[in-house]
Design a protein around this motif. Structure first.
Motif, PDB file in Angstrom:
ATOM      1  N   GLU A 178       1.338 123.048  96.680  1.00  0.00           N
ATOM      2  CA  GLU A 178       2.432 122.104  96.896  1.00  0.00           C
ATOM      3  C   GLU A 178       1.955 120.717  96.479  1.00  0.00           C
ATOM      4  OE1 GLU A 178       5.504 120.659 100.438  1.00  0.00           O
ATOM      5  OE2 GLU A 178       3.772 121.935 100.898  1.00  0.00           O
ATOM      6  N   ALA A 179       2.804 120.014  95.731  1.00  0.00           N
ATOM      7  CA  ALA A 179       2.435 118.686  95.252  1.00  0.00           C
ATOM      8  C   ALA A 179       3.659 117.785  95.260  1.00  0.00           C
ATOM      9  CB  ALA A 179       1.850 118.752  93.842  1.00  0.00           C
ATOM     10  N   GLN A 180       3.434 116.513  95.464  1.00  0.00           N
ATOM     11  CA  GLN A 180       4.496 115.521  95.403  1.00  0.00           C
ATOM     12  C   GLN A 180       4.441 114.859  94.029  1.00  0.00           C
ATOM     13  OE1 GLN A 180       6.664 115.131  97.940  1.00  0.00           O
ATOM     14  NE2 GLN A 180       7.907 113.706  96.742  1.00  0.00           N
ATOM     15  N   LEU A 181       5.386 115.224  93.170  1.00  0.00           N
ATOM     16  CA  LEU A 181       5.440 114.674  91.820  1.00  0.00           C
ATOM     17  C   LEU A 181       6.595 113.688  91.757  1.00  0.00           C
ATOM     18  CD1 LEU A 181       4.850 117.939  89.756  1.00  0.00           C
ATOM     19  CD2 LEU A 181       3.171 116.250  90.522  1.00  0.00           C
ATOM     20  N   ASN A 182       6.273 112.411  91.827  1.00  0.00           N
ATOM     21  CA  ASN A 182       7.299 111.374  91.886  1.00  0.00           C
ATOM     22  C   ASN A 182       8.229 111.647  93.073  1.00  0.00           C
ATOM     23  OD1 ASN A 182       7.014 111.841  88.498  1.00  0.00           O
ATOM     24  ND2 ASN A 182       6.433 109.884  89.390  1.00  0.00           N
ATOM     25  N   ASP A 183       9.510 111.827  92.800  1.00  0.00           N
ATOM     26  CA  ASP A 183      10.471 112.045  93.877  1.00  0.00           C
ATOM     27  C   ASP A 183      10.726 113.527  94.120  1.00  0.00           C
ATOM     28  OD1 ASP A 183      11.621 112.485  91.432  1.00  0.00           O
ATOM     29  OD2 ASP A 183      13.545 111.547  91.915  1.00  0.00           O
ATOM     30  N   MET A 184       9.891 114.374  93.563  1.00  0.00           N
ATOM     31  CA  MET A 184      10.124 115.815  93.641  1.00  0.00           C
ATOM     32  C   MET A 184       8.998 116.504  94.403  1.00  0.00           C
ATOM     33  SD  MET A 184      10.834 118.429  90.480  1.00  0.00           S
ATOM     34  CE  MET A 184       9.316 117.929  89.663  1.00  0.00           C
ATOM     35  N   ASN A 185       9.370 117.260  95.431  1.00  0.00           N
ATOM     36  CA  ASN A 185       8.399 118.049  96.173  1.00  0.00           C
ATOM     37  C   ASN A 185       8.288 119.409  95.484  1.00  0.00           C
ATOM     38  OD1 ASN A 185       6.588 118.573  98.286  1.00  0.00           O
ATOM     39  ND2 ASN A 185       8.173 119.653  99.438  1.00  0.00           N
ATOM     40  N   ALA A 186       7.224 119.623  94.739  1.00  0.00           N
ATOM     41  CA  ALA A 186       7.116 120.810  93.888  1.00  0.00           C
ATOM     42  C   ALA A 186       6.177 121.844  94.503  1.00  0.00           C
ATOM     43  CB  ALA A 186       6.597 120.408  92.511  1.00  0.00           C
ATOM     44  N   HIS A 187       6.575 123.111  94.419  1.00  0.00           N
ATOM     45  CA  HIS A 187       5.733 124.234  94.821  1.00  0.00           C
ATOM     46  C   HIS A 187       5.342 125.005  93.564  1.00  0.00           C
ATOM     47  CE1 HIS A 187       6.582 124.069  99.219  1.00  0.00           C
ATOM     48  NE2 HIS A 187       7.650 123.429  98.781  1.00  0.00           N
ATOM     49  N   GLY A 215       3.259 113.993  81.967  1.00  0.00           N
ATOM     50  CA  GLY A 215       3.313 112.655  82.526  1.00  0.00           C
ATOM     51  C   GLY A 215       3.779 111.661  81.478  1.00  0.00           C
ATOM     52  N   ILE A 216       4.769 110.849  81.816  1.00  0.00           N
ATOM     53  CA  ILE A 216       5.341 109.879  80.876  1.00  0.00           C
ATOM     54  C   ILE A 216       5.204 108.483  81.474  1.00  0.00           C
ATOM     55  CG2 ILE A 216       7.463 109.124  79.729  1.00  0.00           C
ATOM     56  CD1 ILE A 216       8.354 112.038  79.732  1.00  0.00           C
ATOM     57  N   GLU A 217       4.739 107.519  80.626  1.00  0.00           N
ATOM     58  CA  GLU A 217       4.579 106.129  81.059  1.00  0.00           C
ATOM     59  C   GLU A 217       5.307 105.213  80.095  1.00  0.00           C
ATOM     60  OE1 GLU A 217       0.408 105.022  81.999  1.00  0.00           O
ATOM     61  OE2 GLU A 217      -0.027 107.064  81.282  1.00  0.00           O
ATOM     62  N   MET A 218       5.919 104.181  80.647  1.00  0.00           N
ATOM     63  CA  MET A 218       6.440 103.106  79.796  1.00  0.00           C
ATOM     64  C   MET A 218       5.282 102.186  79.423  1.00  0.00           C
ATOM     65  SD  MET A 218      10.134 102.095  81.439  1.00  0.00           S
ATOM     66  CE  MET A 218       9.539 101.884  83.113  1.00  0.00           C
ATOM     67  N   GLU A 219       5.265 101.718  78.203  1.00  0.00           N
ATOM     68  CA  GLU A 219       4.178 100.861  77.751  1.00  0.00           C
ATOM     69  C   GLU A 219       4.083  99.616  78.643  1.00  0.00           C
ATOM     70  OE1 GLU A 219       2.458  99.532  73.437  1.00  0.00           O
ATOM     71  OE2 GLU A 219       4.584  99.166  73.815  1.00  0.00           O
ATOM     72  N   GLY A 220       2.879  99.364  79.097  1.00  0.00           N
ATOM     73  CA  GLY A 220       2.659  98.219  79.963  1.00  0.00           C
ATOM     74  C   GLY A 220       2.819  98.524  81.435  1.00  0.00           C
ATOM     75  N   SER A 221       3.219  99.758  81.767  1.00  0.00           N
ATOM     76  CA  SER A 221       3.387 100.150  83.167  1.00  0.00           C
ATOM     77  C   SER A 221       2.324 101.168  83.535  1.00  0.00           C
ATOM     78  CB  SER A 221       4.776 100.750  83.392  1.00  0.00           C
ATOM     79  OG  SER A 221       4.873 101.292  84.694  1.00  0.00           O
ATOM     80  N   GLU A 222       1.861 101.105  84.772  1.00  0.00           N
ATOM     81  CA  GLU A 222       0.851 102.064  85.238  1.00  0.00           C
ATOM     82  C   GLU A 222       1.486 103.239  85.963  1.00  0.00           C
ATOM     83  OE1 GLU A 222      -1.985 100.021  87.579  1.00  0.00           O
ATOM     84  OE2 GLU A 222      -2.751  98.788  85.935  1.00  0.00           O
ATOM     85  N   GLU A 223       2.800 103.205  86.151  1.00  0.00           N
ATOM     86  CA  GLU A 223       3.485 104.296  86.848  1.00  0.00           C
ATOM     87  C   GLU A 223       3.668 105.489  85.907  1.00  0.00           C
ATOM     88  OE1 GLU A 223       7.699 105.300  89.131  1.00  0.00           O
ATOM     89  OE2 GLU A 223       7.363 103.329  88.225  1.00  0.00           O
ATOM     90  N   VAL A 224       3.215 106.663  86.366  1.00  0.00           N
ATOM     91  CA  VAL A 224       3.350 107.892  85.578  1.00  0.00           C
ATOM     92  C   VAL A 224       4.474 108.729  86.179  1.00  0.00           C
ATOM     93  CG1 VAL A 224       2.226 109.991  84.758  1.00  0.00           C
ATOM     94  CG2 VAL A 224       0.903 107.868  84.993  1.00  0.00           C
ATOM     95  N   MET A 225       5.446 109.088  85.345  1.00  0.00           N
ATOM     96  CA  MET A 225       6.556 109.923  85.780  1.00  0.00           C
ATOM     97  C   MET A 225       6.356 111.337  85.226  1.00  0.00           C
ATOM     98  SD  MET A 225       9.817 107.387  85.089  1.00  0.00           S
ATOM     99  CE  MET A 225       9.544 107.430  83.315  1.00  0.00           C
ATOM    100  N   ASN A 269       1.418 111.994  77.952  1.00  0.00           N
ATOM    101  CA  ASN A 269       0.071 112.570  78.051  1.00  0.00           C
ATOM    102  C   ASN A 269      -0.896 111.890  77.079  1.00  0.00           C
ATOM    103  OD1 ASN A 269       0.905 114.290  80.010  1.00  0.00           O
ATOM    104  ND2 ASN A 269       0.229 116.166  78.992  1.00  0.00           N
ATOM    105  N   GLY A 270      -0.767 110.565  76.956  1.00  0.00           N
ATOM    106  CA  GLY A 270      -1.643 109.805  76.072  1.00  0.00           C
ATOM    107  C   GLY A 270      -1.123 109.640  74.668  1.00  0.00           C
ATOM    108  N   GLN A 271      -0.135 110.433  74.257  1.00  0.00           N
ATOM    109  CA  GLN A 271       0.445 110.308  72.921  1.00  0.00           C
ATOM    110  C   GLN A 271       1.448 109.155  72.919  1.00  0.00           C
ATOM    111  OE1 GLN A 271       2.966 113.547  71.767  1.00  0.00           O
ATOM    112  NE2 GLN A 271       3.500 112.641  69.797  1.00  0.00           N
ATOM    113  N   LEU A 285      14.822 114.456  80.078  1.00  0.00           N
ATOM    114  CA  LEU A 285      14.105 115.273  79.097  1.00  0.00           C
ATOM    115  C   LEU A 285      13.651 114.402  77.927  1.00  0.00           C
ATOM    116  CD1 LEU A 285      13.350 118.188  78.027  1.00  0.00           C
ATOM    117  CD2 LEU A 285      15.576 118.158  76.889  1.00  0.00           C
ATOM    118  N   LEU A 286      12.413 114.625  77.494  1.00  0.00           N
ATOM    119  CA  LEU A 286      11.857 113.965  76.319  1.00  0.00           C
ATOM    120  C   LEU A 286      11.514 115.017  75.280  1.00  0.00           C
ATOM    121  CD1 LEU A 286       9.365 111.084  76.052  1.00  0.00           C
ATOM    122  CD2 LEU A 286       8.751 113.260  75.001  1.00  0.00           C
ATOM    123  N   MET A 287      11.926 114.796  74.024  1.00  0.00           N
ATOM    124  CA  MET A 287      11.632 115.724  72.931  1.00  0.00           C
ATOM    125  C   MET A 287      10.662 115.071  71.949  1.00  0.00           C
ATOM    126  SD  MET A 287      15.441 117.334  72.386  1.00  0.00           S
ATOM    127  CE  MET A 287      16.276 115.851  72.918  1.00  0.00           C
TER     128      MET A 287
END
Length: 867
Positions: free
Chosen positions: A137-146, A582-592, A651-653, A676-678
């Motif tokens: 079980e993990a807390q991924l942002n606002d989602m409680n994932a199993h 994991g997706i980040e906006m440039e200049g932000s440390e928050e990973v979604m 993921n660093g790309q 969704l990101l493509m």
């Protein structure tokens, strides 16, 4: 002044006490009652009256001292004879009763088998109550994932670190898309897992040949299930034989170490058919036991007295000791028997919906209840024809208790006969049921001792439930009233009318549910998903060799005249091939943590994605491959204003958002559209990047198109079979459970209506017979067919209307709750309500009119000739 004591204790006493001493006991009880009332009050006097009543009853004073025991062989034989004679004499009503009961009980049995099949999953393993699967079980942002996956080394680690765990094992998928061959026999197997001997010992799988648990500890060893062994070796013992496993340039020789029985159908282990020793993969050098690499299943059996909470705590302590205190997820033990129907949600999805099983269970009970109501109604409606029989029996010395138990026994005999016939009916229809609904129910489960006991208890319960009221109804009158055949004919039976109302409440509720369920399924089938799903074909490349020929296959398939466009993708666009990064906006440390999808240049043309802003990937822009992203509107909304042109990290790309497409569904309509990101693959096209080709083809001559594609595949591939599927078929598979649910519900709603109609037909037939002379007189006096029809049917039509009024709000509340399971759903519309009402009323009117019309048209001479 003393008031009279309650009468019911003396009625009980009169019913079971020897008449010779009844008055003596009654006098003693009354004397004590009045004395206590004067001294202690009425409440205490009533309380002690009951105690005195119990004390005064014993077998020596009961009727048994002067009469044969009511449960003797002779009495039971007599009950049976009387019951058979009564059924034969009134064969029309008996047939209606029997048909309704058999339909109701058969439905109950089939649904019970279906529900029991799902609830019995994984129960057959020894010590199933002590076996667990490790989940995370993990807390991924606002989602409680199993998640059900763990690292491969976890099994050995927790077995060594947690004393409460008796034995543990891990297993992971391997040999992707390999061909397994022995002599000239080949299988293309996708269900291959590697594991250790502890796995076979945890589940104690039955061996047919060899010693699988010992053999699988050796490198280069494979264990086969019985069905796969027969495909490769026939019926001979394959232990010691060599199997060649090949995929492109990769070739391995595996020795068969044993054969195990096929896993039971009611087991969640439908994902493997071959097991390879972990040591084989250690030899190849492909095993990673890094805790971060969660791609395996871990099972364990805890010790008898171990607490689940203690096991969870110590497992996480052991994991953090290796992976660090800030490890991204926690572990918990999921009971083996919880896997099939678990309700934990995202990541550990259940194989079946427990809510559906509860609904079917309720439907089974309701249909059975309708059948029981039929029996009670017809039995009490026929009471008048048995009053003289009961009166004569009473005058000849039978006691009320004898008559009471006779009626109850008759009911039990009738229900038992219906039950036996229902079992035969169920066995006959079960194969067709399995084919129609894709189930694998087995009637032999009825032979289980526990099931037989349960069925006997059900028979007894139904027999008592359907027999008690008719027995009370027939025995509450005096002998004189019985001999006069007075059955309160002038009074309306409120109880009977109430039962008819309940019948049609149930029938209407089930019919309306079936209508709404069908409309919801049609809504899902017709809803615009945001892409074009028709005539889209997916071809699985399967192997690394074929993946290397990706561009060649793509070009050659495009040359087929009926092929309009060809693209590549990691999977289909419905969950498979859609991962999370994991997706980040440039200049932000928050990973979604958001969903991502690997695409190529032509995929928009194939699937018809609609751009709301920007553009799709293009070969004219060199940076699009590896440095550009296209997102959906849901993600653009999250990113805020200026999403188009924004720089993101995946993921660093690093890449720039070049386009925004309108939202499209990648999951079933149970779930809302997710951000969704493509992106496109960077560098060379490698196996694992685009393992599928997706083609839009012409709708004309599909068989010819498939044949041409298969011909080119056979020329260019590495010899694997042509593996393809249509996108719309995959979409339909998302709703397979709902489709089965709908078909079953349609069938059960029809049965409920039929059973209710049979009961109504019996009641209206009996009412016509009872009023035959009245109808004859009215016709002689000039009454029209229409007026006679209204006279007979108006009460039953009114009861149907009352049932609809009561059932409508209750059913709508339930349906609104069911529809909330879908993120996109219809509302319970007026049209659906009108349709259900029309079906119920038409069936009710047709049933009533069928018998009433024949009575209204009958010759009055036939009913009045005796007068």
């Amino acid at each position: 002044m003393s008031r009279q004591p309650p009468s019911w204790p003396f009625k009980i006493l009169r019913g079971i006490c020897n008449p010779l001493i009844y008055e003596e006991i009654e006098g003693d009880l009354l004397e004590l009652y009045y004395e206590r009332e004067a001294n202690f009050g009425r409440a205490k006097a009533n309380f002690y009256l009951i105690i005195d009543l119990v004390k005064s009853l014993n077998f020596h004073r009961s009727r048994r001292a002067h009469h044969r025991a009511i449960n003797s062989t002779g009495m039971i034989s007599n009950y049976l004879k009387v019951a058979v004679r009564h059924l034969v004499k009134h064969r029309w009503y008996s047939l209606l009763n029997l048909t309704g009961s058999v339909l109701g009980i058969s439905t109950f049995l089939v649904i019970s088998l279906y529900v029991n099949f799902h609830f019995s999953f994984d129960q057959s393993f020894n010590d199933a109550d002590r076996i667990y699967r490790v989940a995370g079980e993990a807390q991924l942002n606002d989602m409680n994932a199993h998640m059900k996956y763990t690292s491969l080394g976890l099994g050995k680690m927790i077995m060594e670190s947690v004393p409460e765990i008796e034995i543990a094992s891990s297993m992971a998928k391997g040999f992707y898309n390999y061909q397994f061959s022995s002599n000239e026999n080949k299988v293309y197997e996708k269900k291959v897992f590697y594991t250790d001997p502890e796995f076979l010992r945890i589940f104690q799988l039955n061996a047919i040949h060899g010693e699988p648990a010992d053999a699988i500890s050796q490198p280069g060893t494979i264990i086969l299930t019985e069905s796969v062994a027969q495909e490769l070796f026939g019926t001979s013992n394959p232990v010691g034989e060599v199997i060649s496993a090949s995929s492109g340039d990769s070739q391995h020789e595996l020795t068969v170490g044993g054969v195990i029985e096929d896993l039971p159908k009611n087991s969640h282990f439908n994902f493997f058919e071959m097991l390879v020793s972990v040591s084989t993969y250690e030899t190849i050098g492909r095993v990673t036991k890094d805790p971060q690499n969660v791609n395996s299943f871990t099972y364990f059996r805890k010790r008898v007295n171990a607490e689940e909470e203690v096991v969870n705590e110590k497992m996480n302590m052991a994991l953090k000791a290796v992976a660090g205190e800030d490890f991204w997820h926690t572990l918990y033990a999921q009971p083996l028997t919880d896997i099939h129907l678990n309700q934990r949600g995202y990541g550990v999805g259940a194989d079946a919906d427990i809510r559906t099983l509860y609904i079917f269970s309720l439907v089974a009970l309701l249909v059975l209840l309708v059948a029981c109501i039929n029996y009670v109604n017809l039995t009490t409606a026929q009471a008048a024809v048995r009053f003289k029989e009961m009166g004569v029996r009473t005058v000849m010395g039978s006691r009320r208790t004898h008559i009471f138990f006779q009626i109850v026994a008759e009911s039990a005999f009738f229900i038992l006969a219906s039950f036996l016939i229902s079992i035969v009916v169920m066995i006959v229809i079960l194969p067709a049921f399995n084919v129609s609904f894709g189930t694998s129910l087995d009637a032999t489960t009825l032979l289980d001792g526990k099931v037989i006991i349960a069925m006997l208890l059900v028979v007894i319960a139904i027999g008592l439930a359907t027999g008690l009221y008719p027995a009370y109804f027939l025995t509450r009158r005096s002998s004189i009233l019985l001999l006069k055949a007075k059955d309160d004919a002038g009074r309306k039976s409120v109880f009977r009318r109430g039962l008819v109302t309940v019948q049609f409440m149930i029938s209407f509720g089930i019919v309306l549910s079936a209508v709404v369920i069908n409309q919801q399924l049609q809504f899902m089938a017709d809803k615009d998903l945001g892409f074009e799903k028709e005539n889209v074909l997916y071809i699985n490349l399967q192997t690394a060799t074929n993946a290397k020929n990706y561009n060649l296959l793509k070009r050659e398939f495009a040359k087929v005249p009926q092929v309009l466009t060809v693209a590549g993708t990691a999977g289909s666009n419905i969950d498979e091939g859609i991962g999370g990064n994991g997706i980040e906006m440039e200049g932000s440390e928050e990973v979604m943590m958001r969903r991502v999808m690997l695409v190529d240049y032509e995929l928009q043309d194939v699937l018809g994605f609609k751009l709301s802003e920007g553009r799709w990937f293009s070969r004219q822009h060199a940076t699009d491959s590896g440095a550009a992203f296209v997102i959906n509107q849901a993600l653009a909304k999250e990113l805020g204003d200026g999403a188009l042109g924004m720089n993101l990290l995946r993921n660093g790309q690093k890449g720039k958002v070049i386009g925004i497409v309108e939202d499209f569904h990648t999951q079933s309509l149970h779930k809302p559209i997710k951000p969704l990101l493509m992106f496109m693959s960077t560098g060379d096209i490698l196996y694992g990047s685009y393992p599928n080709l997706v083609l839009r083809v012409s709708g004309d001559n599909l068989q010819e198109t498939i044949a041409r594609l298969e011909s080119k595949w056979n020329q260019l591939s590495d010899g694997r079979p042509f593996d393809f599927n249509f996108l719309d078929d995959e979409l339909d598979s998302q709703y397979r459970e709902e489709a089965v649910f709908s078909k079953l519900f349609n069938g059960f709603s029809s049965l409920a209506l039929v059973v209710s109609s049979l009961g109504l037909l019996g009641l209206i037939s009996f009412a016509v017979e009872r009023r035959a002379k009245e109808i004859g007189i009215r016709k002689v006096l000039g009454a029209s067919v229409r007026s006679i029809l209204m006279l007979i049917s108006k009460e039953f039509v009114l009861l149907t209307v009352v049932a609809l009024v009561i059932a409508l709000p209750l059913t709508v509340i339930y349906l609104n709750s069911w529809l909330e399971n879908f993120a996109y759903h219809i509302d319970v519309a007026a049209f659906a309500v009108v349709q259900a009402i029309a079906i119920t009323v038409v069936v009710s009117l047709a049933t009533v009119s069928f018998r009433s019309l024949s009575a209204a048209r009958s010759n009055p001479v036939d009913s009045l000739r005796d007068e």
